[in-house]
Design a protein around this motif. Structure first.
Motif, PDB file in Angstrom:
ATOM      1  N   ARG A  40     -40.815  35.593  28.559  1.00 17.04           N
ATOM      2  CA  ARG A  40     -40.079  34.438  28.079  1.00 17.04           C
ATOM      3  C   ARG A  40     -38.674  34.481  28.653  1.00 17.04           C
ATOM      4  NH1 ARG A  40     -38.241  32.198  22.123  1.00 17.04           N
ATOM      5  NH2 ARG A  40     -36.742  33.914  22.281  1.00 17.04           N
ATOM      6  N   LEU A  41     -38.359  33.460  29.417  1.00 15.27           N
ATOM      7  CA  LEU A  41     -37.019  33.320  29.975  1.00 15.27           C
ATOM      8  C   LEU A  41     -36.154  32.495  29.032  1.00 15.27           C
ATOM      9  CD1 LEU A  41     -37.878  32.479  33.701  1.00 15.27           C
ATOM     10  CD2 LEU A  41     -37.774  34.712  32.567  1.00 15.27           C
ATOM     11  N   SER A  42     -34.876  32.812  29.016  1.00 11.97           N
ATOM     12  CA  SER A  42     -33.908  32.062  28.216  1.00 11.97           C
ATOM     13  C   SER A  42     -32.761  31.626  29.111  1.00 11.97           C
ATOM     14  CB  SER A  42     -33.354  32.926  27.083  1.00 11.97           C
ATOM     15  OG  SER A  42     -34.362  33.364  26.210  1.00 11.97           O
ATOM     16  N   CYS A  43     -32.177  30.503  28.762  1.00 15.49           N
ATOM     17  CA  CYS A  43     -30.990  30.021  29.467  1.00 15.49           C
ATOM     18  C   CYS A  43     -30.034  29.478  28.411  1.00 15.49           C
ATOM     19  CB  CYS A  43     -31.361  28.943  30.468  1.00 15.49           C
ATOM     20  SG  CYS A  43     -29.947  28.094  31.205  1.00 15.49           S
ATOM     21  N   VAL A  44     -28.893  30.141  28.273  1.00 17.57           N
ATOM     22  CA  VAL A  44     -27.882  29.704  27.319  1.00 17.57           C
ATOM     23  C   VAL A  44     -26.845  28.877  28.066  1.00 17.57           C
ATOM     24  CG1 VAL A  44     -26.211  30.414  25.597  1.00 17.57           C
ATOM     25  CG2 VAL A  44     -28.247  31.803  25.982  1.00 17.57           C
ATOM     26  N   ALA A  45     -26.509  27.748  27.485  1.00 19.27           N
ATOM     27  CA  ALA A  45     -25.597  26.799  28.130  1.00 19.27           C
ATOM     28  C   ALA A  45     -24.246  26.777  27.425  1.00 19.27           C
ATOM     29  CB  ALA A  45     -26.212  25.409  28.115  1.00 19.27           C
ATOM     30  N   TYR A  46     -23.204  26.641  28.222  1.00 19.59           N
ATOM     31  CA  TYR A  46     -21.836  26.565  27.721  1.00 19.59           C
ATOM     32  C   TYR A  46     -21.095  25.429  28.421  1.00 19.59           C
ATOM     33  CZ  TYR A  46     -22.870  31.435  26.490  1.00 19.59           C
ATOM     34  OH  TYR A  46     -23.455  32.578  25.994  1.00 19.59           O
ATOM     35  N   GLY A  47     -20.142  24.853  27.720  1.00 20.47           N
ATOM     36  CA  GLY A  47     -19.210  23.939  28.366  1.00 20.47           C
ATOM     37  C   GLY A  47     -19.588  22.480  28.369  1.00 20.47           C
ATOM     38  N   PHE A  48     -20.670  22.134  27.683  1.00 19.39           N
ATOM     39  CA  PHE A  48     -21.027  20.721  27.558  1.00 19.39           C
ATOM     40  C   PHE A  48     -21.869  20.563  26.295  1.00 19.39           C
ATOM     41  CE2 PHE A  48     -25.536  20.839  28.835  1.00 19.39           C
ATOM     42  CZ  PHE A  48     -25.610  22.082  29.447  1.00 19.39           C
ATOM     43  N   THR A  49     -22.078  19.312  25.918  1.00 24.69           N
ATOM     44  CA  THR A  49     -22.870  19.036  24.716  1.00 24.69           C
ATOM     45  C   THR A  49     -24.342  19.135  25.085  1.00 24.69           C
ATOM     46  OG1 THR A  49     -21.114  17.581  23.938  1.00 24.69           O
ATOM     47  CG2 THR A  49     -23.253  17.430  22.832  1.00 24.69           C
ATOM     48  N   PHE A  50     -24.914  20.274  24.769  1.00 20.79           N
ATOM     49  CA  PHE A  50     -26.264  20.636  25.228  1.00 20.79           C
ATOM     50  C   PHE A  50     -27.306  19.595  24.831  1.00 20.79           C
ATOM     51  CE2 PHE A  50     -29.370  23.570  26.699  1.00 20.79           C
ATOM     52  CZ  PHE A  50     -30.418  23.578  25.797  1.00 20.79           C
ATOM     53  N   SER A  51     -27.202  19.089  23.626  1.00 18.75           N
ATOM     54  CA  SER A  51     -28.237  18.195  23.105  1.00 18.75           C
ATOM     55  C   SER A  51     -28.266  16.836  23.781  1.00 18.75           C
ATOM     56  CB  SER A  51     -28.043  18.002  21.598  1.00 18.75           C
ATOM     57  OG  SER A  51     -26.780  17.413  21.339  1.00 18.75           O
ATOM     58  N   THR A  52     -27.300  16.548  24.638  1.00 21.65           N
ATOM     59  CA  THR A  52     -27.247  15.249  25.307  1.00 21.65           C
ATOM     60  C   THR A  52     -27.816  15.280  26.720  1.00 21.65           C
ATOM     61  OG1 THR A  52     -25.031  15.594  26.240  1.00 21.65           O
ATOM     62  CG2 THR A  52     -25.166  14.655  24.015  1.00 21.65           C
ATOM     63  N   ARG A  53     -28.314  16.442  27.146  1.00 18.38           N
ATOM     64  CA  ARG A  53     -28.775  16.573  28.525  1.00 18.38           C
ATOM     65  C   ARG A  53     -30.188  17.120  28.605  1.00 18.38           C
ATOM     66  NH1 ARG A  53     -25.401  13.417  31.427  1.00 18.38           N
ATOM     67  NH2 ARG A  53     -23.363  13.564  30.384  1.00 18.38           N
TER      68      ARG A  53
END
Length: 116
Positions: free
Chosen positions: A19-32
């Protein structure tokens, strides 16, 4: 500043799972929408899976359909790629990607190696 950080890669035997994970920073994740890509040495990067903002629409490249599942947790700003029944040809560097205001942002990648 947009930052994507992948993890979860490794060495696995054929038929195994990761299982790969990708954590996002610096933008509103739920809008993309979020994407997973992969790339082998000397080859072009290819799309693997895409998930819509709310997670209600998912698309896969033909070679992984039925084996891989993309999902997301908007509360954790994280997109996942569950990979099962892995094959040698799945050996690649896996990246997550987001497109935002016409710009594409990529993580650094996480290596998946499938070998006995």
């Amino acid at each position: 500043q947009v930052l994507l950080v992948e993890s979860g890669g490794g060495l696995v035997q054929p038929g195994g799972s990761l299982r790969l994970s990708c954590v996002a920073y610096g933008f509103t994740f739920s809008t993309r929408a979020m994407n997973w890509y992969r790339q082998a040495p000397g080859k072009e990067r290819e799309p693997v899976a895409t998930i819509a903002r709310a997670g209600d629409t998912r698309n896969y490249t033909e070679s992984v359909r039925g084996r891989f599942t993309i999902s997301r947790d908007n509360a954790k700003n994280t997109v996942y790629l569950q990979m099962t029944n892995l094959k040698a040809e799945d050996t690649d560097l896996y990246y997550c990607k987001v497109r935002r205001y016409g710009e594409e942002y990529w993580g650094q990648g996480t290596q998946v190696a499938v070998s006995s």
